[in-house]
Design an enzyme around this catalytic site. Structure first.
Site, PDB file in Angstrom:
ATOM      1  CG  PHE A  95      -2.223  65.021  44.327  1.00 53.46           C
ATOM      2  CD1 PHE A  95      -0.717  65.213  43.966  1.00 53.46           C
ATOM      3  CD2 PHE A  95      -2.933  66.233  44.233  1.00 53.46           C
ATOM      4  CE1 PHE A  95      -0.189  66.280  43.183  1.00 53.46           C
ATOM      5  CE2 PHE A  95      -2.575  67.463  43.740  1.00 53.46           C
ATOM      6  CZ  PHE A  95      -0.972  67.467  43.180  1.00 53.46           C
ATOM      7  CB  SER A 106      -6.485  59.196  46.269  1.00 46.99           C
ATOM      8  OG  SER A 106      -6.852  60.234  45.570  1.00 46.99           O
ATOM      9  CG  MET A 107      -1.341  60.397  42.775  1.00 45.12           C
ATOM     10  SD  MET A 107       0.408  60.336  43.662  1.00 45.12           S
ATOM     11  CE  MET A 107       0.431  61.779  44.689  1.00 45.12           C
ATOM     12  CG  ASP A 133     -14.354  59.542  46.321  1.00 42.03           C
ATOM     13  OD1 ASP A 133     -13.934  61.142  46.422  1.00 42.03           O
ATOM     14  OD2 ASP A 133     -13.422  58.736  45.885  1.00 42.03           O
ATOM     15  CG  HIS A 136     -11.293  60.686  48.127  1.00 44.81           C
ATOM     16  ND1 HIS A 136     -11.170  59.893  47.073  1.00 44.81           N
ATOM     17  CD2 HIS A 136      -9.938  61.205  48.294  1.00 44.81           C
ATOM     18  CE1 HIS A 136      -9.838  59.899  46.598  1.00 44.81           C
ATOM     19  NE2 HIS A 136      -9.203  60.740  47.407  1.00 44.81           N
TER      20      HIS A 136
END
Length: 255
Positions: free
Chosen positions: A26, A94-95, A194, A224
């Site tokens: 994202f 992630s996203m 993270d 992250h």
């Protein structure tokens, strides 16, 4: 709007046996996945890493999109890979991991998925106010560049578009509700530290999916954006070993 330099999609035509779809996070871009894509290409695989809708231009553009637009960007590339390659895998960060899970739920023929710090929820209390806040403020401070490696750089928006973030929350809810529909082999990489996605996200995924071929690898030296961090080589080599094994086992089942 023109695409930012470095944010362009990554494409490589390799083997017709194995194809890999890479999904970025994202507010991020394919730049965060390019090194991974290049590693996969060097191994001879066919690779696609699209620029998801609303990303890689200006942050207000992301507020004009929803999770369905990002999903459509990824699914279009998946369709192309499914028509080209015998085994197709989806990797996401992630996203991008959220999208990989949704694609696996909707397309059972996906051979396997690899997730890096996937997001399916947040523990931040202010997130409960997001549907309201997104109607008042267009954006707040961004979340790019959570990287432990000195000099590490992620090409991403420096603002967090709130309307788009509210849509991401909707995607999280859908994915959590359908986790039992994920049966594919799954390899999950999680950073020990993270600052963006809490460890509970990985726990929810691992506890919720129906996959029997399931593994978690903790990355000790990365934050992250692990694909641009100290542990990136472990992610890259581990994902190659995973997809080669799964593809081999699928071929043996056919014989």
């Amino acid at each position: 709007m023109p695409v930012l330099s470095g944010a362009e999609p990554f494409t490589h035509d390799g083997s017709a046996e194995i194809g890999v779809l890479l999904c970025h996070g994202f507010t991020s871009t394919p730049q965060s996945m390019r090194a991974w894509g290049e590693h996969l290409a060097a191994e001879g695989f066919t690779v696609r890493c699209p620029l998801l809708a609303g990303h890689g231009t200006r942050w207000p553009d992301l507020n004009r999109t929803t999770w369905r637009d990002w999903y459509d960007s990824a699914e279009a590339e998946l369709a192309e890979l499914r028509g080209r390659c015998r085994s197709v895998f989806v990797f996401g960060q992630s996203m991008g991991g959220t999208l990989a899970l949704r694609l696996a739920q909707q397309h059972p023929d996906i051979a396997g998925i690899v997730l890096v710090n996937p997001s399916v929820t947040t523990l931040r209390k202010e997130a409960r106010l997001l549907p309201l806040l997104s109607r008042i403020w267009p954006a707040v401070g961004g979340i790019p560049g959570d990287i432990a490696k000195p000099g590490g750089f992620e090409l991403a928006y420096n603002r967090l578009p709130l309307r788009a973030m509210a849509s991401l929350q909707q995607l999280w809810s859908l994915v959590r509700g359908d986790l039992r529909r994920v049966h594919q082999p799954l390899l999950l990489f999680r950073s020990a530290v993270d600052h963006v996605v809490e460890p509970v996200n990985s726990a929810i995924v691992l506890d919720g999916v129906a996959s029997t071929d399931l593994a978690e690898v903790v990355l000790p030296d990365s934050f992250h954006v692990a694909t641009l961090d100290h542990d990136a080589p472990a992610v890259f080599s581990g994902s190659v070993e995973f997809l080669q094994r799964i593809h081999r086992e699928r071929a043996e089942e056919v014989v």
